[in-house]
Design an enzyme around this catalytic site. Structure first.
Site, mmCIF file in Angstrom:
data_model
loop_
_atom_site.group_PDB
_atom_site.id
_atom_site.type_symbol
_atom_site.label_atom_id
_atom_site.label_comp_id
_atom_site.label_asym_id
_atom_site.label_seq_id
_atom_site.Cartn_x
_atom_site.Cartn_y
_atom_site.Cartn_z
ATOM 1 N N ASP B 536 0.867 -1.176 0.000
ATOM 2 C CA ASP B 536 0.000 0.000 0.000
ATOM 3 C C ASP B 536 0.911 1.235 0.000
ATOM 4 O O ASP B 536 2.124 1.115 0.166
ATOM 5 C CB ASP B 536 -0.856 -0.049 1.270
ATOM 6 C CG ASP B 536 -2.045 0.899 1.201
ATOM 7 O OD1 ASP B 536 -2.199 1.597 0.192
ATOM 8 O OD2 ASP B 536 -2.817 0.927 2.177
ATOM 9 N N ASP B 611 -8.883 3.765 -1.689
ATOM 10 C CA ASP B 611 -9.738 4.056 -0.541
ATOM 11 C C ASP B 611 -11.060 4.663 -0.980
ATOM 12 O O ASP B 611 -11.282 5.862 -0.886
ATOM 13 C CB ASP B 611 -9.001 4.986 0.421
ATOM 14 C CG ASP B 611 -7.734 4.324 0.922
ATOM 15 O OD1 ASP B 611 -7.623 3.088 0.774
ATOM 16 O OD2 ASP B 611 -6.863 5.020 1.450
#
Lengths: 430, 936
Positions: B536, B611
């Site tokens: 990430d 996200d």
């Protein structure tokens, strides 16, 4: 080729033999009696008996494949001799994972399953025995706590009654004081206002200017204060009745026998205004009250103070009463067995109030929920669910935060022990 | 995982001194609408080079081709271009590549210092084909591109390129005169230099430059918010325009939260490609997101083409179209057939640095373009089968006990899953490659417990490394000098989850090799074979950097971060995947998920859309976002099921599961601040709905796996827009609320709150489609209204296809390895059908050694047969054919199975006349063998 035939034959026998019983509990055996055909248990279809447990799902209800993974809705019965029998979903048959402790679910997989039922049974029995012991002990402790709870309950009730009595007394007193104050107020209204004191520091019931005080002490108005005059007008804070000795008076006059206004301003004035040790005597009821306005003010304020004191006391008592009432109104369980937990801190710091019992109907006191706790970082407030389990000690066993600001606590206490549980334990199938 | 918001939480815990700032920040983020703070990210106007370049308007190009400099070898043509305004010369290289592609490279002829050329993205140096000169005069050159009467016309004054096939112009370059190349130049310190000296070296070029610089600032320094970019190399932007006659539909250039069909950008910002950690991204706009693939596809009914702009710097793409009311191509219609009404799309690429290196993929079919692009950058890596299953993620599963109880929850509720995921909290203080010693005291035991259920785990490893002298990883990177440097030569430090962090220079091969070695079982303690990795924050995300990323003047060896920015994430995933391969001695396939990506990232694993939020629009946009990624090679795409930020309503959650189950990467994920949402927490009814759709996914795993194999072999997208299969049907061109999986399954997810029905377009004249749940048959080329309930997920199987399923859904995909197959044969109007069956061990690279089964299943003339498609491959399976379901069948009198050894047997069957469904009972034949079934 010949060799293959033998293997196939052996396998076939094994298959025929086992498929009749595999995955079925004894109560279901009647459906699987060897016949020519098999009726799906839901009655929806008749199939040849060879198609029972042949690894192909024919019946909608999955009943033709109790021993294989063929039917999506099927279930497989683990006999688990020595432990507890149970059903597993048919998808767990031959999936390479040992599910039945008797290894019966992995009859055709690469998994090497050992029959672990006896060990599991042993362990389970030991565990249950341990639980039983805990329960017995717990129940005894619970009885004690119930008794304590009852005592405590009575004690609190008595306390409540006492407080109520005190409150009544205070009320009487309060009324009396109120009428006195009204009297003082009335007097004040009749007299002219005294000149305003320049100095902000008021000492109780006295005229507060330097000159005024000096004049008050200087009874003979000769411009200086003497030992006699001090003895006549000044008293100890703690003991108003006693007349000061000459030495004490001299000490107050700075070691001299008299004092003029200038010295007074820098010495005795400070001592008086600080109000720690000595003060101007109460002149309540002294002659010449009517002519001396400062004294009247003192009288009125004295009354006000007294009234305030009584009012405060009354309020405090009433608060204690309502507090106690509130506490007594809380559900401490049918036998007040949870009363002893009141005000106990088990690191439930976020909450100071008693939560709501939220257990299932059968075990209402098995769970308590606290809501509207301290605000959470991202908005909302914290909440906690406390699960109460039976144990010999009263202690917080674990705290978890599965989601932000939502806590789960495991709380052990003897009072959570339930006799019912014990009965269930005795009848558990082993 | 979240950008800024997450940072607040973490930072607040250990930086008391920052508290007032944080509170303010928080207040801002909580107030007003719930969306991205656009002010944190640049518009074109705020990005100096974009503003400069966009200020150039279409017109006559100042560039002229110097035909006398032309050199033509067998494989390439070179030619100098000169800018008549500043006399700076460029070198044009033109290649004809195998597979109907043309490569155009433009660089400065003599740059002051080398300009960055993107390495490691092309899988090999592309093979060239001969070019030949057809004609030449003082106006230009005509070259033959070999096949199909394709020609390139190079016009000299002004310079432009036209690629033609027959009389048709396929694409024109610089036809609008927007070629721009900011040559590198010496920095002029005007304050220190006396006037006289300056005049001495003044030549016309410099003179022009000075004027240029006076007009435009931001060439030698640029500030954005509080960040300053020192720009030691000055201006270096490049730009080129492409005209696409006849094209009205362009796609690609992910990642944007926008429709599948790209919009014109005349009235707003261009589409931006610059990998950024965008907090709470906004939908339907051209803002940059986490990844960038500079590939655009252009489609018209007769042809699909593609443009691959190989540049890793910040890039902006302008799109305009004459049919959208813009007239741009007006006068230059010499080459164009027909009238001025011909629709045309014009595209313009602008990058901050590097060179122009563009691959023009000439199709002509969509699948040709996929294969052309795949020949350049490779195909989707073939994942382990388990990775195609369901993934359960949350920020965070708190400790081992939590993991165990979630795992048990799946068994209790009989829902399959393959991977449980651990987010950043599992580490010791955000030190990657470590475990929190309290919460995860015995990771090996935890992994073994999962292994016992044939399940796996993913743990996060981000590329920001905590600056902490007690942290082994940090010390080694620092000692080896592997960190990216700041402009002053020190180790670059930025703020991220662990606080102050360094960023390893993944552009260095030696750094990547070292990183890969850190995944060895003896290096990364507490790991086992069933632990995989999630990268990430690899944009990279730098909380206190400009636009939440790294300063452009940070230094990677000889290059600036500016040059390599969009490549960083690719390298992180590349090195991580390599580490996973190495730890097993090259035997096991890796599985690595990344948030940032670039062209070529498909070779290293899966990608998710970052996200997102628990909102219906985010569910909707997951379709075009993954479709766009698929078009540019990245097939293994998914969105966080349920939405990352915020808490979904139960209805939204269920609908999201239903959509996610039919997208390639199927993972539920949730933000730390949201309440738990494991599938069984919403009442028995909803648990059943979710269970049902996850089980649908698992029954279809054989088909999905086969699609992955196909994508790995061909580069075709798995989840694909309808136009890819129906390129001549304009009704499909802008569809992005439904999609195909492979070519045989059409999915129209329900993405509207409270929906009572959806209207799905079923494509294909003379085509039929079967509802996979009811087996009802529908005709193609129609919009079909489908009433829906909460359990509906409209999915159709194409008539003419055969889809293998495994109907015994178990705890995990590995538990289903040996299970038998059910074949769903959907007949078309000609009563034929075709399909494939691919089987291998599901987790090793042995398929590269031809250890697999690949069979063609075909139904024709009332006979279904299985034949070997890969006779040189060998693999054995225990799986057999359990059942054959024929949709659109008529009732036979007899069904005969014939096996390879010639034996014949009769099969029992069941015929449902109302739906024309024929079910053949238990053929029982091994799935790897030859067989056929005859209906009589």
């Amino acid at each position: 080729m010949h060799f293959h035939m033998i293997i196939v034959a052996v396998f076939w026998f094994g298959f025929v033999d086992s498929r009749k019983i595999r995955g079925i509990s004894s109560s279901y055996k009647r459906f699987f009696r060897e016949r020519k055909s098999f009726l799906c248990i839901d009655g929806s279809k008749i199939i040849p008996f060879e198609q029972v447990n042949d690894d192909y799902c024919d019946c909608e209800d999955g009943s033709d494949e109790p021993g294989t993974s063929a039917c999506p809705q099927g279930r497989f019965y683990c006999t688990n001799l020595g432990f507890r029998p149970h059903y597993i979903p048919s998808s767990r048959v031959n999936d390479g994972i040992c599910d039945c402790c008797d290894a019966s679910d992995e009859y055709n997989s690469h998994a090497h399953c050992q029959n672990a039922c006896w060990n599991l049974g042993q362990r389970e029995r030991a565990y249950v025995e341990g639980q039983m012991r805990t329960l017995d002990e717990g129940l005894q402790l619970k009885q004690q706590l119930i008794e304590e709870g009852v005592l405590l309950w009575r004690e609190k009730q008595a306390q409540l009654r006492e407080l109520q009595q005190v409150a009544e007394d205070l009320q009487t007193k309060l009324e009396e004081r109120r009428s006195r104050k009204q009297e003082a107020d009335r007097l004040k209204e009749q007299t002219p206002r005294p000149p305003e004191a320049g100095d902000g520091r008021l000492f109780r019931g006295q005229n507060s200017t330097v000159t005024g005080t000096f004049k008050l002490l200087d009874s003979n108005k000769d411009g200086s204060i003497t030992v006699d005059e001090v003895q006549a007008k000044v008293a100890l804070v703690h003991d108003e009745e006693r007349v000061l000795s000459e030495d004490e008076a001299v000490a107050l006059l700075g070691g001299d026998h008299q004092m003029d206004l200038t010295t007074f301003q820098h010495t005795l004035w400070d001592i008086l205004t600080n109000g720690g040790r000595v003060k101007i005597k109460d002149t309540h009821g002294a002659p010449g009250v009517g002519e001396d306005p400062p004294l009247k003010v003192a009288d009125r304020e004295w009354e006000a103070t007294n009234l305030k004191k009584v009012e405060e006391a009354y309020d405090t008592v009433n608060m204690e009463i309502s507090d106690l009432r509130e506490k007594l109104a809380i559900d401490y369980g049918p036998d007040w067995e949870f009363l002893f937990l009141n005000s106990q801190c088990y690191k439930l710091k976020v909450y100071e109030r008693w939560g709501m019992w939220e257990g299932p109907p059968k075990n209402q006191y098995g769970r308590m929920v606290y809501e509207n706790g301290e605000p959470c970082w991202q908005g909302g407030s914290r909440s906690t669910t406390v699960t109460l389990t039976c144990g010999t000690e009263t202690a917080l066993r674990s705290v978890k935060e599965p989601s932000k600001c939502q806590y789960i606590m495991d709380f052990q206490t003897p009072v959570a022990c339930q006799p019912v549980l014990k009965q269930r334990g005795i009848h558990s199938e082993l | 995982m979240g950008g800024v918001k997450r940072s607040i939480i973490k930072m607040a815990t250990f930086t008391g001194s920052m508290a007032p700032v944080l509170v303010l920040w928080l207040a801002m983020s909580l107030s007003g609408t719930w969306a991205v703070d656009k002010g944190n990210f640049k518009t074109c106007d705020q990005s100096a080079f974009c503003k400069r370049q966009r200020a150039l308007k279409p017109g006559d190009s100042p560039y002229r081709a110097l035909l006398e400099t032309m050199e033509l070898t067998n494989t390439r043509l070179t030619l100098q271009l000169i800018n008549d305004n500043n006399k700076v010369r460029l070198l044009l290289e033109l290649y004809r590549l195998q597979g109907n592609m043309t490569r155009v490279k433009i660089n400065e002829l003599k740059p002051l210092k080398p300009r960055f050329e993107v390495p490691d993205v092309l899988i090999t140096e592309p093979s060239t084909e001969p070019l030949s000169l057809l004609s030449q005069d003082e106006n230009g050159v005509v070259l033959s591109l070999g096949t199909e009467s394709q020609r390139v016309i190079i016009s000299a004054r002004p310079f432009r390129l036209d690629i033609m096939e027959g009389p048709e112009v396929l694409m024109s370059l610089n036809s609008r005169g927007l070629l721009a190349f900011e040559h590198l130049r010496m920095r002029k310190d005007t304050q220190a230099e006396p006037e006289g000296e300056k005049k001495e070296e003044a030549d016309p070029a410099n003179q022009a430059e000075k004027e240029e610089e006076e007009k435009v600032d931001g060439m030698w320094e640029e500030t954005f918010k509080s960040h300053s970019d020192s720009k030691p190399n000055g201006p270096s932007a490049i730009s080129l325009d492409f005209s696409l006659p006849g094209v009205e539909h362009v796609y690609g250039i992910p990642e944007h939260a926008d429709t599948l069909r790209l919009k014109t950008t005349d009235n707003g910002d261009p589409y931006r490609l610059y990998n950024l950690d965008v907090f709470q991204y906004e939908l339907y706009n051209p803002m940059a997101l986490y990844g960038a693939v500079p590939v655009m596809l252009a489609h018209k009914a007769q042809r699909t083409t593609g443009i691959f702009w190989l540049n890793a710097a910040e890039t902006w793409v302008d799109i305009s179209s004459n049919t959208a009311g813009k007239t741009v191509f007006g006068k230059m219609l010499d080459y164009v057939q027909g009238s001025s009404e011909t629709p045309q799309t014009d595209v313009r690429w602008i990058s901050e640095s590097g060179i122009i290196d563009v691959f023009i993929m000439l199709g002509p079919t969509p699948k040709d373009v996929f294969s052309q692009y795949a020949s350049l950058t490779g195909t989707q890596s073939f994942p382990p089968l388990a990775a195609v299953g369901y993934h359960q993620c949350r920020w965070n599963y708190n400790d081992q006990e939590d993991v165990a109880s979630v795992d048990a929850g799946f068994d209790e509720h009989d829902i399959p899953y393959d991977y449980i995921w651990l987010d950043i909290e599992h580490t010791d203080g955000k030190r990657y490659f470590t475990w929190d010693s309290h919460k995860f005291a015995s990771p090996k035991e935890m992994l073994q417990a999962l292994e016992d259920k044939k399940r796996k785990m993913v743990a996060i490893v981000d590329p920001h490394i905590k600056v902490d002298s007690n942290y082994k990883i940090h010390n080694e990177i620092r000692n080896k000098g592997f960190y990216i440097k700041n402009k002053d030569g020190g180790d670059y430090e930025g703020w991220c989850w662990p606080g102050s962090a360094g960023y390893p220079d993944f552009t260095r091969p030696d750094m990547r090799a070292w990183w890969a070695s850190m995944f060895a079982y003896d290096q990364y303690e507490g790991t086992a074979e069933n632990l995989y990795t999630w990268n990430d924050m690899n944009e990279p995300s730098v909380f206190n950097g400009p636009e939440v990323t790294m300063h452009k003047d940070a230094v990677h060896g000889a290059w600036e971060h500016r040059d390599v920015h969009n490549l960083y994430g690719l390298y992180v995933q590349m090195a991580t995947a390599e580490g996973q391969i190495q730890r097993s001695g090259g035997v096991e396939r890796p599985f690595v998920l990344t948030r940032a990506f670039f062209a070529g990232s498909q070779r290293y694993g899966a990608v998710w859309t970052g996200d997102n939020a628990a909102e219906w629009d985010h569910l909707k946009v997951s379709i075009p976002m993954c479709l766009s990624l698929g078009l540019v090679g990245i097939s293994f795409c998914g969105a966080d099921v349920g939405g990352f930020f915020k808490s979904p309503s139960t209805e939204l959650l269920v609908r999201w599961y239903q959509t996610g189950a039919y997208q390639p990467f199927f993972r539920a994920h949730a933000h730390l601040d949201t309440p738990r949402r494991e599938p069984w927490l919403f009442g028995p009814e909803n648990t059943a709905l979710i269970r049902d759709v996850v089980r649908q996914r698992y029954t279809l795993l054989p088909y999905w796996y086969q699609q992955f194999y196909h994508a790995y072999r061909t580069g075709e997208p798995i989840m694909r827009p309808l136009w890819v299969e129906y390129p001549q049907d304009p009704a499909t061109f802008a569809l992005d609320d439904e999609f195909l999986i492979g070519k045989d399954l059409l999915v129209h997810p329900v993405t509207e709150e409270g929906a009572r029905g959806v209207t799905a377009y079923l494509p294909g004249k003379d085509q039929v489609w079967f509802d996979v749940h009811t087996f009802q048959k529908h005709n193609g080329a129609q919009s079909l209204y489908i009433p829906v309930t909460m359990s509906s997920i409209p999915v159709f199987q194409r008539g003419g296809s055969i889809i293998p399923r495994k109907m015994r859904v178990r705890r995990s995909s590995s538990c289903m390895t040996h299970d038998p197959y059910t074949l769903y044969v959907a007949l078309n109007l000609q009563r034929t059908a075709e399909g494939e069956l691919y089987i291998d061990d599901g987790h090793t690279f042995n398929y590269e050694k031809k250890e697999f089964i690949h069979r063609r299943l075909s139904f024709a003339k009332n006979m279904l047969s299985s034949v070997n498609l890969a006779t040189d491959a060998e693999f054995s399976t225990g799986s057999w054919i359990e059942r054959i379901v024929i949709l659109g069948a008529s009732k036979p009198s007899k069904v005969t199975l014939k096996t390879a050894d010639g034996q014949e047997s009769q099969l029992e069957f069941d015929f449902d006349a109302s739906m024309s469904v024929l079910t053949l009972r238990k053929p029982g034949v091994n799935a790897g063998l030859d067989w056929n079934v005859m209906l009589q």
